[in-house]
Every structure is written in structure tokens, then in C-alpha cells.
Design a protein around this motif. Structure first.
Motif, PDB file in Angstrom:
ATOM      1  N   ASN A   1       0.819  -1.207   0.000  1.00 23.98           N
ATOM      2  CA  ASN A   1       0.000   0.000   0.000  1.00 23.98           C
ATOM      3  C   ASN A   1       0.860   1.266   0.000  1.00 23.98           C
ATOM      4  O   ASN A   1       0.508   2.245  -0.651  1.00 23.98           O
ATOM      5  N   GLU A   2       1.972   1.269   0.728  1.00 22.45           N
ATOM      6  CA  GLU A   2       2.868   2.427   0.712  1.00 22.45           C
ATOM      7  C   GLU A   2       3.488   2.610  -0.673  1.00 22.45           C
ATOM      8  O   GLU A   2       3.617   3.733  -1.159  1.00 22.45           O
ATOM      9  N   ILE A   3       3.876   1.512  -1.293  1.00 19.20           N
ATOM     10  CA  ILE A   3       4.433   1.575  -2.650  1.00 19.20           C
ATOM     11  C   ILE A   3       3.364   2.058  -3.623  1.00 19.20           C
ATOM     12  O   ILE A   3       3.636   2.877  -4.502  1.00 19.20           O
ATOM     13  N   ALA A   4       2.136   1.587  -3.443  1.00 17.49           N
ATOM     14  CA  ALA A   4       1.026   2.032  -4.295  1.00 17.49           C
ATOM     15  C   ALA A   4       0.786   3.529  -4.138  1.00 17.49           C
ATOM     16  O   ALA A   4       0.549   4.234  -5.129  1.00 17.49           O
ATOM     17  N   LYS A   5       0.849   4.042  -2.910  1.00 14.36           N
ATOM     18  CA  LYS A   5       0.668   5.483  -2.680  1.00 14.36           C
ATOM     19  C   LYS A   5       1.750   6.291  -3.388  1.00 14.36           C
ATOM     20  O   LYS A   5       1.465   7.327  -3.994  1.00 14.36           O
ATOM     21  N   CYS A   6       2.984   5.832  -3.308  1.00 14.87           N
ATOM     22  CA  CYS A   6       4.088   6.530  -3.950  1.00 14.87           C
ATOM     23  C   CYS A   6       3.902   6.570  -5.462  1.00 14.87           C
ATOM     24  O   CYS A   6       4.015   7.629  -6.086  1.00 14.87           O
TER      25      CYS A   6
ATOM     26  N   ALA B   1       4.906 -15.203  -4.190  1.00 10.34           N
ATOM     27  CA  ALA B   1       3.798 -14.339  -4.581  1.00 10.34           C
ATOM     28  C   ALA B   1       4.327 -12.978  -5.012  1.00 10.34           C
ATOM     29  O   ALA B   1       5.411 -12.566  -4.614  1.00 10.34           O
ATOM     30  N   TYR B   2       3.552 -12.279  -5.858  1.00 11.95           N
ATOM     31  CA  TYR B   2       3.882 -10.910  -6.215  1.00 11.95           C
ATOM     32  C   TYR B   2       2.584 -10.141  -6.430  1.00 11.95           C
ATOM     33  O   TYR B   2       1.519 -10.727  -6.597  1.00 11.95           O
ATOM     34  N   SER B   3       2.678  -8.821  -6.396  1.00 10.66           N
ATOM     35  CA  SER B   3       1.516  -7.966  -6.595  1.00 10.66           C
ATOM     36  C   SER B   3       1.679  -7.188  -7.884  1.00 10.66           C
ATOM     37  O   SER B   3       2.800  -6.854  -8.281  1.00 10.66           O
ATOM     38  N   VAL B   4       0.556  -6.889  -8.531  1.00 14.40           N
ATOM     39  CA  VAL B   4       0.549  -6.068  -9.740  1.00 14.40           C
ATOM     40  C   VAL B   4      -0.197  -4.781  -9.414  1.00 14.40           C
ATOM     41  O   VAL B   4      -1.343  -4.824  -8.967  1.00 14.40           O
ATOM     42  N   LEU B   5       0.456  -3.643  -9.615  1.00 19.93           N
ATOM     43  CA  LEU B   5      -0.180  -2.338  -9.464  1.00 19.93           C
ATOM     44  C   LEU B   5      -0.360  -1.770 -10.861  1.00 19.93           C
ATOM     45  O   LEU B   5       0.620  -1.474 -11.547  1.00 19.93           O
ATOM     46  N   TYR B   6      -1.601  -1.649 -11.293  1.00 15.13           N
ATOM     47  CA  TYR B   6      -1.917  -1.184 -12.645  1.00 15.13           C
ATOM     48  C   TYR B   6      -2.546   0.198 -12.565  1.00 15.13           C
ATOM     49  O   TYR B   6      -3.638   0.354 -12.030  1.00 15.13           O
ATOM     50  N   PHE B   7      -1.833   1.205 -13.071  1.00 16.07           N
ATOM     51  CA  PHE B   7      -2.312   2.583 -13.079  1.00 16.07           C
ATOM     52  C   PHE B   7      -2.742   2.920 -14.498  1.00 16.07           C
ATOM     53  O   PHE B   7      -2.015   2.646 -15.448  1.00 16.07           O
ATOM     54  N   TYR B   8      -3.912   3.534 -14.633  1.00 16.49           N
ATOM     55  CA  TYR B   8      -4.451   3.786 -15.968  1.00 16.49           C
ATOM     56  C   TYR B   8      -5.253   5.078 -15.975  1.00 16.49           C
ATOM     57  O   TYR B   8      -5.641   5.606 -14.939  1.00 16.49           O
ATOM     58  N   VAL B   9      -5.507   5.574 -17.176  1.00 18.23           N
ATOM     59  CA  VAL B   9      -6.362   6.742 -17.373  1.00 18.23           C
ATOM     60  C   VAL B   9      -7.753   6.203 -17.661  1.00 18.23           C
ATOM     61  O   VAL B   9      -7.971   5.520 -18.657  1.00 18.23           O
ATOM     62  N   ALA B  10      -8.716   6.513 -16.776  1.00 13.25           N
ATOM     63  CA  ALA B  10     -10.058   5.962 -16.913  1.00 13.25           C
ATOM     64  C   ALA B  10     -10.828   6.635 -18.051  1.00 13.25           C
ATOM     65  O   ALA B  10     -11.560   5.986 -18.774  1.00 13.25           O
ATOM     66  N   SER B  11     -10.689   7.948 -18.206  1.00  9.52           N
ATOM     67  CA  SER B  11     -11.357   8.651 -19.297  1.00  9.52           C
ATOM     68  C   SER B  11     -10.584   9.917 -19.624  1.00  9.52           C
ATOM     69  O   SER B  11      -9.844  10.437 -18.799  1.00  9.52           O
ATOM     70  N   ALA B  12     -10.780  10.400 -20.842  1.00  7.77           N
ATOM     71  CA  ALA B  12     -10.034  11.575 -21.277  1.00  7.77           C
ATOM     72  C   ALA B  12     -10.600  12.860 -20.680  1.00  7.77           C
ATOM     73  O   ALA B  12      -9.872  13.727 -20.254  1.00  7.77           O
ATOM     74  N   ARG B  13     -11.936  13.003 -20.642  1.00  6.70           N
ATOM     75  CA  ARG B  13     -12.570  14.225 -20.102  1.00  6.70           C
ATOM     76  C   ARG B  13     -13.767  13.850 -19.276  1.00  6.70           C
ATOM     77  O   ARG B  13     -14.676  13.216 -19.804  1.00  6.70           O
ATOM     78  N   PRO B  14     -13.902  14.230 -18.052  1.00  5.40           N
ATOM     79  CA  PRO B  14     -12.816  14.820 -17.271  1.00  5.40           C
ATOM     80  C   PRO B  14     -11.776  13.750 -16.984  1.00  5.40           C
ATOM     81  O   PRO B  14     -12.097  12.568 -16.940  1.00  5.40           O
TER      82      PRO B  14
ATOM     83  N   GLU C   1      -9.865  11.188 -15.399  1.00  5.12           N
ATOM     84  CA  GLU C   1      -9.973  10.339 -14.214  1.00  5.12           C
ATOM     85  C   GLU C   1      -8.856   9.315 -14.252  1.00  5.12           C
ATOM     86  O   GLU C   1      -8.599   8.709 -15.281  1.00  5.12           O
ATOM     87  N   LEU C   2      -8.211   9.131 -13.129  1.00  2.23           N
ATOM     88  CA  LEU C   2      -7.136   8.164 -13.022  1.00  2.23           C
ATOM     89  C   LEU C   2      -7.595   7.014 -12.157  1.00  2.23           C
ATOM     90  O   LEU C   2      -8.399   7.185 -11.256  1.00  2.23           O
ATOM     91  N   GLY C   3      -7.096   5.836 -12.431  1.00  2.07           N
ATOM     92  CA  GLY C   3      -7.490   4.673 -11.652  1.00  2.07           C
ATOM     93  C   GLY C   3      -6.306   3.788 -11.344  1.00  2.07           C
ATOM     94  O   GLY C   3      -5.226   3.946 -11.909  1.00  2.07           O
ATOM     95  N   MET C   4      -6.529   2.856 -10.428  1.00  2.00           N
ATOM     96  CA  MET C   4      -5.496   1.907 -10.066  1.00  2.00           C
ATOM     97  C   MET C   4      -6.157   0.589  -9.694  1.00  2.00           C
ATOM     98  O   MET C   4      -7.188   0.573  -9.036  1.00  2.00           O
ATOM     99  N   ASN C   5      -5.580  -0.516 -10.138  1.00  2.00           N
ATOM    100  CA  ASN C   5      -6.019  -1.850  -9.751  1.00  2.00           C
ATOM    101  C   ASN C   5      -4.856  -2.564  -9.079  1.00  2.00           C
ATOM    102  O   ASN C   5      -3.711  -2.430  -9.507  1.00  2.00           O
ATOM    103  N   LEU C   6      -5.157  -3.316  -8.046  1.00  2.00           N
ATOM    104  CA  LEU C   6      -4.153  -4.118  -7.363  1.00  2.00           C
ATOM    105  C   LEU C   6      -4.563  -5.576  -7.499  1.00  2.00           C
ATOM    106  O   LEU C   6      -5.697  -5.939  -7.193  1.00  2.00           O
ATOM    107  N   ILE C   7      -3.629  -6.386  -7.977  1.00  2.40           N
ATOM    108  CA  ILE C   7      -3.870  -7.822  -8.107  1.00  2.40           C
ATOM    109  C   ILE C   7      -2.813  -8.543  -7.296  1.00  2.40           C
ATOM    110  O   ILE C   7      -1.619  -8.297  -7.466  1.00  2.40           O
ATOM    111  N   GLU C   8      -3.247  -9.398  -6.408  1.00  2.00           N
ATOM    112  CA  GLU C   8      -2.320 -10.229  -5.640  1.00  2.00           C
ATOM    113  C   GLU C   8      -2.195 -11.569  -6.369  1.00  2.00           C
ATOM    114  O   GLU C   8      -3.184 -12.243  -6.594  1.00  2.00           O
TER     115      GLU C   8
END
Length: 182
Positions: free
Chosen positions: A5-10, A149-162, A164-171
Motif C-alpha cells: 500500500n505504501e508503494i502504491a501510494k508513492c 507471490a507478487y503484486s501487480v499495481l496497474y495505473f491507468y487513465v479511466a477517461s479523457a474528459r474529465p 480520471e485516473l485509476g489503479m487496480n491491485l492484483i495479488e
């Protein structure tokens, strides 16, 4: 040891800053490749975690000719691999099949946790079903190897206007042995 979670925040702070007009000024950071973004990521990790964040840590591997490889970052005992997909580029830059060697390094990391961070700047982010590809473990070849085990942090742009940014975490958990394999 830093938590996922700390790595995800960064990384969330970095990803959102790359989309902030005041931070990026005239730079189009979403078009920068992984190699170009790594120094910025390194500075961000250094500011967030201090001296605990080390770049390009060497690890021993059994599937490469040299027997050695490098992890992008090591934060205390947590291995971090990084991949990026630019706008208009193919999804393969952040796909599980393209990042097989990175996943292998994370699966064989024995010192602590491991995280794969994906920055997707494209207009068509992965669906939840497509992110499940990361649950399939790549083959290490012959032999009985322990996979962590490893985790995947996926950061993406949800939509162009307005914007919106998103993040998914997969364990991704270590596969347990069936009674027939024991």
C-alpha cells in the motif's frame, strides 16, 4: 519493510503528477518510454522512501545465460519492476507475455515482497479480465523451483474528459501443490 500500500501510494502520487499541468509543464511525460521515465521514478522513490530505495539491484537467475539479471528497484527488501504503455501503442508493452522475464524475477525473489508496477497512458486500459493474465505463471523450464507471490499495481487513465485516473491491485499468490504433485 514498506508495504504494498505504501508503494502504491508513492506510484499513485507519481502517476497523478505526470497528468498534472503544473508538474509536467511543457513535457509530455505520458509519451516518455520506460527508460526515460526511470530516472524520474528513481527520484520519486528516493524522496518518498529515502535511502531504502535502490535502483538496479542485481539478482541471480537460473534461466539466463549469464545467471544474473537486474531488478528495476529494491525498496528495503521489496523488489519493484516497472513497465509503461504510451498513448497509441500496443497493449503488449504492459501485457503479461511481454513482461515474462520481469515476472520471473519477481516470482523468484526470496528476500521479501515483490511488485510489478504498470503505467498505462493509453486511451484503452485493460479490463479486469485482461488483468487476470498475470495470474498465469511463466515456465522456468525443467526443475522444481519455488515461486513466490507478487503484486501487480496497474495505473491507468479511466477517461479523457474529465481526466480520471485509476489503479487496480492484483495479488498473485504462489500456486499450491495438488496431492498428485507432492
Amino acid at each position: 519493510m514498506p508495504t504494498v500500500n505504501e508503494i502504491a501510494k508513492c506510484f499513485n502520487l507519481l502517476f497523478s503528477a505526470f497528468h498534472t499541468k503544473e508538474f509536467k509543464k511543457s513535457h509530455q511525460l505520458n509519451y516518455w518510454r520506460e527508460r526515460e521515465l526511470l530516472p524520474l521514478i528513481r527520484v520519486g522513490l528516493l524522496c518518498y522512501f529515502g535511502k531504502k530505495a535502490l535502483p538496479e539491484v542485481e539478482v541471480s537467475t537460473s534461466w539466463t545465460k549469464s545467471g544474473k539479471s537486474r531488478i528495476d528497484f529494491c525498496i528495503k527488501d521489496t523488489a519493484v519492476e516497472f513497465a509503461v504503455r504510451n498513448p497509441g501503442k500496443s497493449y503488449t508493452n504492459v501485457s503479461a507475455s511481454t513482461n515474462t522475464s520481469e515476472i520471473k524475477k519477481l516470482l523468484s525473489w526470496k528476500k521479501g515482497k515483490s511488485v510489478l508496477v504498470l503505467f498505462d497512458f493509453s486511451d484503452s486500459p485493460f479490463t479486469c479480465e485482461e488483468l487476470q493474465w498475470y495470474r498465469e505463471h511463466p515456465s522456468f523450464g525443467k526443475g522444481n523451483r519455488k515461486k513466490n507471490a507478487y503484486s501487480v499495481l496497474y495505473f491507468y487513465v479511466a477517461s479523457a474528459r474529465p481526466q480520471e485516473l485509476g489503479m487496480n491491485l492484483i495479488e498473485v499468490r504462489r500456486k499450491s501443490r495438488t496431492p498428485s504433485e507432492a
